[in-house]
Design a protein around this motif. Structure first.
Motif, PDB file in Angstrom:
ATOM      1  N   ASN A  32      75.765  41.520   9.708  1.00 53.85           N
ATOM      2  CA  ASN A  32      75.048  40.937   8.737  1.00 53.85           C
ATOM      3  C   ASN A  32      75.811  40.608   7.358  1.00 53.85           C
ATOM      4  O   ASN A  32      77.210  40.858   7.661  1.00 53.85           O
ATOM      5  N   ARG A  33      75.490  40.589   6.143  1.00 58.33           N
ATOM      6  CA  ARG A  33      76.197  40.438   5.070  1.00 58.33           C
ATOM      7  C   ARG A  33      77.117  41.846   4.648  1.00 58.33           C
ATOM      8  O   ARG A  33      76.139  42.816   4.769  1.00 58.33           O
ATOM      9  N   THR A  34      78.072  41.815   4.275  1.00 52.87           N
ATOM     10  CA  THR A  34      78.854  42.926   3.937  1.00 52.87           C
ATOM     11  C   THR A  34      78.606  43.162   2.338  1.00 52.87           C
ATOM     12  O   THR A  34      78.759  42.184   1.621  1.00 52.87           O
ATOM     13  N   TYR A  35      78.611  44.634   1.967  1.00 51.71           N
ATOM     14  CA  TYR A  35      78.394  44.861   0.637  1.00 51.71           C
ATOM     15  C   TYR A  35      79.151  45.968   0.327  1.00 51.71           C
ATOM     16  O   TYR A  35      79.449  46.872   1.145  1.00 51.71           O
ATOM     17  N   ASP A  36      79.943  46.085  -0.775  1.00 55.84           N
ATOM     18  CA  ASP A  36      80.863  47.058  -1.030  1.00 55.84           C
ATOM     19  C   ASP A  36      81.876  47.161  -0.151  1.00 55.84           C
ATOM     20  O   ASP A  36      82.478  48.196   0.195  1.00 55.84           O
ATOM     21  N   GLY A  37      82.139  46.010   0.726  1.00 63.13           N
ATOM     22  CA  GLY A  37      83.465  46.068   1.709  1.00 63.13           C
ATOM     23  C   GLY A  37      82.986  46.882   2.933  1.00 63.13           C
ATOM     24  O   GLY A  37      83.344  46.000   3.907  1.00 63.13           O
ATOM     25  N   LYS A  38      82.423  47.856   2.918  1.00 62.77           N
ATOM     26  CA  LYS A  38      81.925  48.367   4.429  1.00 62.77           C
ATOM     27  C   LYS A  38      80.829  48.625   4.837  1.00 62.77           C
ATOM     28  O   LYS A  38      80.620  48.824   5.948  1.00 62.77           O
ATOM     29  N   PHE A  39      79.719  48.617   3.880  1.00 58.88           N
ATOM     30  CA  PHE A  39      78.431  48.660   4.150  1.00 58.88           C
ATOM     31  C   PHE A  39      77.593  47.486   4.311  1.00 58.88           C
ATOM     32  O   PHE A  39      77.901  46.472   3.717  1.00 58.88           O
ATOM     33  N   GLY A  40      76.584  47.425   5.302  1.00 56.73           N
ATOM     34  CA  GLY A  40      75.764  46.443   5.614  1.00 56.73           C
ATOM     35  C   GLY A  40      74.499  47.046   6.074  1.00 56.73           C
ATOM     36  O   GLY A  40      74.177  48.173   6.097  1.00 56.73           O
ATOM     37  N   ALA A  41      73.445  46.198   6.122  1.00 56.70           N
ATOM     38  CA  ALA A  41      71.912  46.566   6.387  1.00 56.70           C
ATOM     39  C   ALA A  41      71.404  45.226   7.195  1.00 56.70           C
ATOM     40  O   ALA A  41      71.750  44.190   7.189  1.00 56.70           O
ATOM     41  N   GLY A  42      70.395  45.778   8.070  1.00 51.34           N
ATOM     42  CA  GLY A  42      69.741  44.597   8.648  1.00 51.34           C
ATOM     43  C   GLY A  42      68.430  44.993   9.206  1.00 51.34           C
ATOM     44  O   GLY A  42      68.059  46.365   9.122  1.00 51.34           O
ATOM     45  N   TRP A  43      67.606  44.433   9.941  1.00 52.62           N
ATOM     46  CA  TRP A  43      66.417  44.881  10.659  1.00 52.62           C
ATOM     47  C   TRP A  43      66.047  43.829  11.666  1.00 52.62           C
ATOM     48  O   TRP A  43      66.625  42.719  11.840  1.00 52.62           O
ATOM     49  N   ASN A  44      65.117  44.377  12.563  1.00 54.49           N
ATOM     50  CA  ASN A  44      64.613  43.332  13.726  1.00 54.49           C
ATOM     51  C   ASN A  44      63.296  43.628  14.134  1.00 54.49           C
ATOM     52  O   ASN A  44      62.760  44.755  13.710  1.00 54.49           O
ATOM     53  N   TYR A  45      62.396  42.550  14.637  1.00 53.91           N
ATOM     54  CA  TYR A  45      61.133  42.472  15.008  1.00 53.91           C
ATOM     55  C   TYR A  45      61.206  42.170  16.378  1.00 53.91           C
ATOM     56  O   TYR A  45      61.531  40.929  16.503  1.00 53.91           O
ATOM     57  N   THR A  46      60.818  42.991  17.296  1.00 52.73           N
ATOM     58  CA  THR A  46      60.965  42.562  18.564  1.00 52.73           C
ATOM     59  C   THR A  46      59.805  42.634  19.491  1.00 52.73           C
ATOM     60  O   THR A  46      58.752  43.294  19.471  1.00 52.73           O
ATOM     61  N   ILE A  47      59.645  41.726  20.587  1.00 55.52           N
ATOM     62  CA  ILE A  47      58.893  41.933  21.281  1.00 55.52           C
ATOM     63  C   ILE A  47      59.550  41.906  22.809  1.00 55.52           C
ATOM     64  O   ILE A  47      60.300  41.467  23.226  1.00 55.52           O
ATOM     65  N   THR A  48      59.049  43.128  23.504  1.00 56.58           N
ATOM     66  CA  THR A  48      59.552  43.527  24.843  1.00 56.58           C
ATOM     67  C   THR A  48      58.614  43.685  25.938  1.00 56.58           C
ATOM     68  O   THR A  48      57.394  44.061  25.631  1.00 56.58           O
ATOM     69  N   TYR A  49      58.980  43.697  27.201  1.00 56.39           N
ATOM     70  CA  TYR A  49      58.233  43.997  28.270  1.00 56.39           C
ATOM     71  C   TYR A  49      58.718  45.229  29.195  1.00 56.39           C
ATOM     72  O   TYR A  49      60.084  45.107  29.448  1.00 56.39           O
ATOM     73  N   PHE A  50      58.139  46.058  29.455  1.00 59.97           N
ATOM     74  CA  PHE A  50      58.543  47.463  30.214  1.00 59.97           C
ATOM     75  C   PHE A  50      58.440  46.987  31.640  1.00 59.97           C
ATOM     76  O   PHE A  50      57.255  46.668  32.247  1.00 59.97           O
ATOM     77  N   ILE A  51      59.484  47.407  32.515  1.00 57.41           N
ATOM     78  CA  ILE A  51      59.384  47.242  34.017  1.00 57.41           C
ATOM     79  C   ILE A  51      59.596  48.633  34.414  1.00 57.41           C
ATOM     80  O   ILE A  51      60.600  49.218  34.452  1.00 57.41           O
ATOM     81  N   PRO A  52      58.199  49.035  34.986  1.00 56.12           N
ATOM     82  CA  PRO A  52      58.294  50.521  35.459  1.00 56.12           C
ATOM     83  C   PRO A  52      59.264  50.847  36.739  1.00 56.12           C
ATOM     84  O   PRO A  52      58.975  49.881  37.591  1.00 56.12           O
ATOM     85  N   LEU A  53      60.040  51.827  36.795  1.00 56.37           N
ATOM     86  CA  LEU A  53      60.939  51.880  38.164  1.00 56.37           C
ATOM     87  C   LEU A  53      60.474  52.998  38.887  1.00 56.37           C
ATOM     88  O   LEU A  53      60.260  53.117  40.040  1.00 56.37           O
ATOM     89  N   TYR A  54      60.114  54.080  38.197  1.00 52.32           N
ATOM     90  CA  TYR A  54      59.706  55.296  38.952  1.00 52.32           C
ATOM     91  C   TYR A  54      59.087  56.061  38.058  1.00 52.32           C
ATOM     92  O   TYR A  54      58.782  55.932  36.598  1.00 52.32           O
TER      93      TYR A  54
END
Length: 230
Positions: free
Chosen positions: A204-226
């Motif tokens: 994402n956008r850089t601030y003060d040269g080396k720092f950045g921030a972000g977020w996400n909102y996800t929808i996921t599906y779980f595949i059970p294996l064992y």
């Protein structure tokens, strides 16, 4: 009366002995292990309403132990940034890999998460300088004149570390909603010769040269294996 009381006592003793001789229930509850995959729907939504942005991020995690998950994200971004001095377009892909630790104590068959984790991110991208401004300070008021450039810088890259904090909650069946925030620290980058990387795909956008921030909102599906017993 004594005979009657003695008979009751014998019946009670017999019931206790019978209960002790019955096999105990040794069944333990199990926990599911498997792969959870999905997408960041905030980037998909932004693609629809922001004409200067197109992006897609796929997310996944795999449960290793009761609390530990291997996690990662793979994405692509195309973003035009317009600030006071520059108008430029960033295009590129990125990949993040790391782990999440779940600190939420689930009960019954719940599989929710409140987690903290780390990622190592790598991005490969290009920057195209669309326009820039040259300020004339010879007069009383400084004026900025836009210059059309169109110069493109290919073969750029960046690497960073990322601290993640978030949560995942089961909506229904094997479908989960997740929200996370990220704090980034830039480790290395290859920059254009004429200006800094003000925006890096995945970072994402850089601030003060080396720092950045972000977020996400996800929808996921779980595949059970064992399954494993608790």
């Amino acid at each position: 009366m004594l005979k009657y009381s003695f008979s009751i006592l014998l019946v009670l003793v017999s019931l206790v002995n019978y209960a002790q001789e019955q096999p105990k229930d040794t069944t333990k509850k199990t926990q599911r292990y498997g792969l959870r995959i999905g997408a960041d729907i905030s980037k998909l939504a932004r693609t629809l309403y922001d004409k200067n942005y197109k992006g897609l991020e796929l997310v996944a995690d795999y449960r290793l132990t009761k609390k530990m998950y291997i996690a990662g994200e793979l994405g692509n971004e195309n973003k035009t940034t317009d600030d006071d001095r520059l108008n430029f377009t960033t295009k590129g892909t990125y990949f993040k890999a790391g782990f999440d630790t779940n600190f939420y104590e689930n009960w019954l068959d719940m599989e929710n998460m409140i987690h903290v984790g780390l990622r190592y991110g790598v991005s490969s991208f290009s920057q195209e300088l669309n326009t820039y401004k040259i300020y004339d300070t010879s007069g009383y008021f400084s004026t900025g004149n836009s210059v059309v450039s169109g110069k493109k810088f290919d073969g750029l890259s960046a690497q960073w570390a990322e601290v993640v904090a978030g949560m995942k909650a089961k909506l229904f069946n094997n479908v989960y909603a997740g929200l996370s925030v990220r704090m980034n620290y830039l480790i290395s980058q290859k920059k254009p010769s004429e200006f800094d990387n003000l925006y890096i795909p995945g970072f994402n956008r850089t601030y003060d040269g080396k720092f950045g921030a972000g977020w996400n909102y996800t929808i996921t599906y779980f595949i059970p294996l064992y399954k494993k017993k608790k």
